[in-house]
Motif scaffolding. Structure first.
Motif, short mmCIF file in Angstrom:
data_model
loop_
_atom_site.label_atom_id
_atom_site.label_comp_id
_atom_site.label_asym_id
_atom_site.label_seq_id
_atom_site.Cartn_x
_atom_site.Cartn_y
_atom_site.Cartn_z
N PRO A 1 0.82 -1.19 0.00
CA PRO A 1 0.00 0.00 0.00
C PRO A 1 0.86 1.25 0.00
CG PRO A 1 -0.01 -1.07 2.15
CD PRO A 1 0.66 -1.99 1.21
N ASP A 2 0.28 2.36 -0.49
CA ASP A 2 1.07 3.59 -0.63
C ASP A 2 1.49 4.13 0.72
OD1 ASP A 2 2.15 5.62 -2.36
OD2 ASP A 2 0.62 6.97 -1.54
N LYS A 3 0.62 4.01 1.74
CA LYS A 3 0.94 4.53 3.06
C LYS A 3 1.61 3.45 3.90
CE LYS A 3 -2.95 7.77 3.07
NZ LYS A 3 -4.19 8.19 3.76
N LEU A 4 2.29 3.91 4.95
CA LEU A 4 2.89 2.96 5.87
C LEU A 4 1.79 2.30 6.70
CD1 LEU A 4 6.03 4.94 7.13
CD2 LEU A 4 5.89 3.25 5.30
N ASP A 5 1.64 0.98 6.57
CA ASP A 5 0.58 0.30 7.29
C ASP A 5 1.00 0.01 8.72
OD1 ASP A 5 2.12 -2.22 7.22
OD2 ASP A 5 1.70 -2.11 5.07
N ALA A 6 0.07 -0.56 9.49
CA ALA A 6 0.31 -0.81 10.92
C ALA A 6 1.49 -1.73 11.14
CB ALA A 6 -0.95 -1.39 11.55
N ALA A 7 1.65 -2.75 10.29
CA ALA A 7 2.74 -3.71 10.46
C ALA A 7 4.10 -3.02 10.31
CB ALA A 7 2.61 -4.84 9.44
N VAL A 8 4.22 -2.16 9.31
CA VAL A 8 5.48 -1.45 9.08
C VAL A 8 5.74 -0.46 10.22
CG1 VAL A 8 6.72 0.13 7.55
CG2 VAL A 8 5.35 -1.72 6.59
N LEU A 9 4.69 0.21 10.69
CA LEU A 9 4.85 1.18 11.78
C LEU A 9 5.28 0.49 13.07
CD1 LEU A 9 1.81 3.56 11.15
CD2 LEU A 9 4.24 4.05 10.80
N LYS A 10 4.82 -0.73 13.29
CA LYS A 10 5.26 -1.48 14.47
C LYS A 10 6.76 -1.78 14.39
CE LYS A 10 0.85 -3.81 15.47
NZ LYS A 10 0.14 -5.12 15.46
N VAL A 11 7.18 -2.23 13.21
CA VAL A 11 8.61 -2.49 13.00
C VAL A 11 9.42 -1.21 13.21
CG1 VAL A 11 10.36 -3.14 11.29
CG2 VAL A 11 8.21 -4.43 11.44
N ALA A 12 8.91 -0.10 12.65
CA ALA A 12 9.61 1.18 12.77
C ALA A 12 9.73 1.61 14.23
CB ALA A 12 8.86 2.25 11.96
N GLY A 13 8.67 1.40 15.01
CA GLY A 13 8.70 1.78 16.42
C GLY A 13 9.78 1.05 17.19
N VAL A 14 9.92 -0.26 16.93
CA VAL A 14 10.94 -1.06 17.62
C VAL A 14 12.34 -0.60 17.20
CG1 VAL A 14 11.84 -3.38 18.00
CG2 VAL A 14 9.38 -3.02 17.77
N VAL A 15 12.52 -0.40 15.91
CA VAL A 15 13.83 0.01 15.40
C VAL A 15 14.23 1.37 15.96
CG1 VAL A 15 15.08 0.73 13.33
CG2 VAL A 15 13.74 -1.37 13.30
N VAL A 16 13.29 2.31 16.00
CA VAL A 16 13.57 3.65 16.51
C VAL A 16 13.96 3.59 17.98
CG1 VAL A 16 12.51 5.86 17.13
CG2 VAL A 16 12.22 4.94 14.83
N LEU A 17 13.29 2.75 18.76
CA LEU A 17 13.61 2.62 20.18
C LEU A 17 15.05 2.17 20.36
CD1 LEU A 17 12.74 2.71 23.13
CD2 LEU A 17 11.81 0.39 22.86
N GLY A 18 15.47 1.16 19.59
CA GLY A 18 16.85 0.70 19.68
C GLY A 18 17.85 1.74 19.21
#
Length: 508
Positions: free
Chosen positions: A14-31
């Motif tokens: 999908p064109d927008k960042l979906d929930a699954a990608v945002l979850k991955v992004a949240g974990v990566v950003v925390l680290g």
């Protein structure tokens, strides 16, 4: 035969960042936040370490240098290790190293033990950012990398701004141990979330490990950066502590280049430079990081040495830069996926150059409002530059090349930042060494007892000369930033096509 899931992922995504990608992004950003914060949070603890461990500033500085060198040394291994063991497993291992290192640092009983434990911390921290970039790129697909990189840019903004503020607060309110202990709860949360959220690794035949490349690249990079990082302490590039490790490191790196070009599976894949977009991205990142991080060294020193601000207050005064970047970073990430990075990066670098030009007018009593305005302009430019350049480098790589590409860009970023900091420190030192009054005034600013022994007129004249030294040094950053426009001009200016993964196609 079943089609592999990553073929055509960009078109299907999908064109927008979906929930699954945002979850991955949240974990990566925390680290990533923890890793980058620990580069800057220790700066405000140096006087405390000197007192508690009864050590000199030169020895205590190794708490920062050791972490940085460990971080830089392990980055070259990340690409191979990610391919060999899988990104999820390696990320969990790196995060565990970082947590263990943090706890050990909080238990340090001497300055030597603290430096050793900071090295352990740096081994884990060095892998978190390139691994995070790889994991997020695979999760989002090449057509959404711009927005993914905008998310990953958050820790790069928060680290330099929040590090001194957080460190100062923890030390004043609790003790220096807490600048490390705070990583324990955050790290455990990140560890659990990474285990749950990240997709399972898919084992594949591993490439042979480039042992010769490791013996050349990792020590070479560490020695070169150690020499460069010693310039501020020694005040000259001619010191043995600077020249010897830098030259040996450079020789090892040159030897690695010849080795890598003749090896089928090198530790760092220099054949990626055949990709035109990545080639110009590396050149752009090199000049940008030299100017931007070099400038980042100057302003805190000006605020503390000329204006008499504390490290905590200096961090607060630099916050407008983060605000500016937060405004443009999500917009730039969205536009990169639509029109390509080229036009956006040109605008960003122009803004950075304009912001840096404002600091060439620094005086001993320059309005903080004007300084804040220049920082906002720089921040606006940074938000439209750093992560779009990363996007330009990785956007056209195949799935199999992403880990090596993100590793390469992180090495470039780390090296250029160190060179920029060292260069500006040498230029500034040369300016200050021409005026004893300036050095005397700076000493009086940071030492109230000494200030009482020097006539106010001498201090005033010295601060004027010191401010002139800082403003003159800023001209170097302006020139380097302006030169960045040249390689940036050749970055892609249209939405890229999804790269074709030859290995995956062969499996269809």
């Amino acid at each position: 035969m079943t089609k592999p899931p990553d073929i055509g992922a960009a078109e299907a995504a999908p064109d927008k960042l979906d929930a699954a990608v945002l979850k991955v992004a949240g974990v990566v950003v925390l680290g990533a936040v923890m890793s980058i914060l620990d580069i800057t949070v220790v700066t405000v603890a140096i006087p405390t370490f000197m007192t508690d461990f009864q050590s000199s500033v030169e020895v205590v500085a190794w708490t920062m240098t050791g972490y940085t060198l460990a971080l830089a040394s392990v980055i070259p291994l990340t690409g191979w290790a990610a391919d060999r063991f899988g990104t999820k497993r390696l990320y969990l291992a790196a995060l565990s190293f970082f947590i263990i290192g943090s706890v050990l640092c909080s238990m340090a009983w001497s300055i030597e033990s603290l430096v050793a434990f900071r090295v352990i911390q740096g081994i884990g921290g060095g892998m978190l950012m390139p691994l995070g970039m790889t994991i997020m790129t695979h999760a989002a697909g090449p057509q959404r990398i711009g927005r993914v990189m905008a998310v990953l840019g958050v820790p790069m903004l928060l680290g330099p701004i929040c590090g001194p503020i957080l460190g100062g607060w923890l030390i004043d309110s609790f003790s220096w141990h807490w600048i490390f202990l705070i990583n324990l709860p955050l790290g455990l949360i990140a560890l659990v979330l990474a285990f749950v959220v990240f997709a399972p690794d898919q084992p594949k035949p591993s490439e042979s490990f480039d042992f010769v490349g490791m013996l050349l690249a990792s020590p070479g990079l560490a020695l070169f950066l150690f020499g460069v990082s010693s310039i501020p302490e020694k005040g000259t590039v001619l010191a043995g502590r600077v020249l010897i490790p830098a030259i040996v490191g450079a020789i090892l790196l040159v030897a690695f280049v010849f080795h890598a070009l003749r090896t089928e599976h090198p530790l760092i894949d220099l054949r990626l430079f055949e990709n035109v977009s990545l080639r110009y991205s590396v050149l752009t990142m090199s000049l940008f990081a030299t100017a931007f991080f070099g400038a980042g060294f100057l302003l805190p020193n000006y605020l503390q040495q000329v204006r008499g601000e504390t490290a905590f207050d200096s961090g607060l005064l630099m916050a407008p830069q983060g605000i500016g970047a937060m405004l443009t970073m999500p917009i730039a990430g969205f536009l990169v996926d639509r029109i390509g990075p080229g036009k956006i990066v040109l605008v960003g670098i122009t803004l950075i150059t304009a912001g840096l030009a404002g600091f060439t007018q620094l005086g001993p009593d320059t309005s903080y409002l004007l300084i804040g305005a220049a920082l906002v302009v720089m921040g606006l430019g940074m938000g439209a530059t750093m992560m779009p350049v990363m996007t330009a480098a990785i956007q056209t790589l195949t799935h199999a090349q992403v880990a090596r590409g993100s590793t390469l860009m992180n090495i470039v970023n780390q090296t250029a930042a160190s060179i920029g900091t060292a260069t500006m420190s040498v230029v500034l030192a040369a300016q200050l060494n021409d005026h004893d009054e300036a050095k005397m005034a700076i000493a009086a600013t940071v030492n109230p007892e000494l200030a009482a022994q020097i006539p106010p007129s001498i201090v005033e004249q010295g601060l004027e000369l010191a401010a002139d030294a800082f403003s003159s040094t800023y001209w170097v950053t302006v020139v380097v930033a302006a030169l960045t426009l040249i390689p940036a001009f050749f970055l892609p200016r249209s939405k890229p096509k999804a790269p074709v993964d030859a290995e995956a196609v062969a499996l269809v």
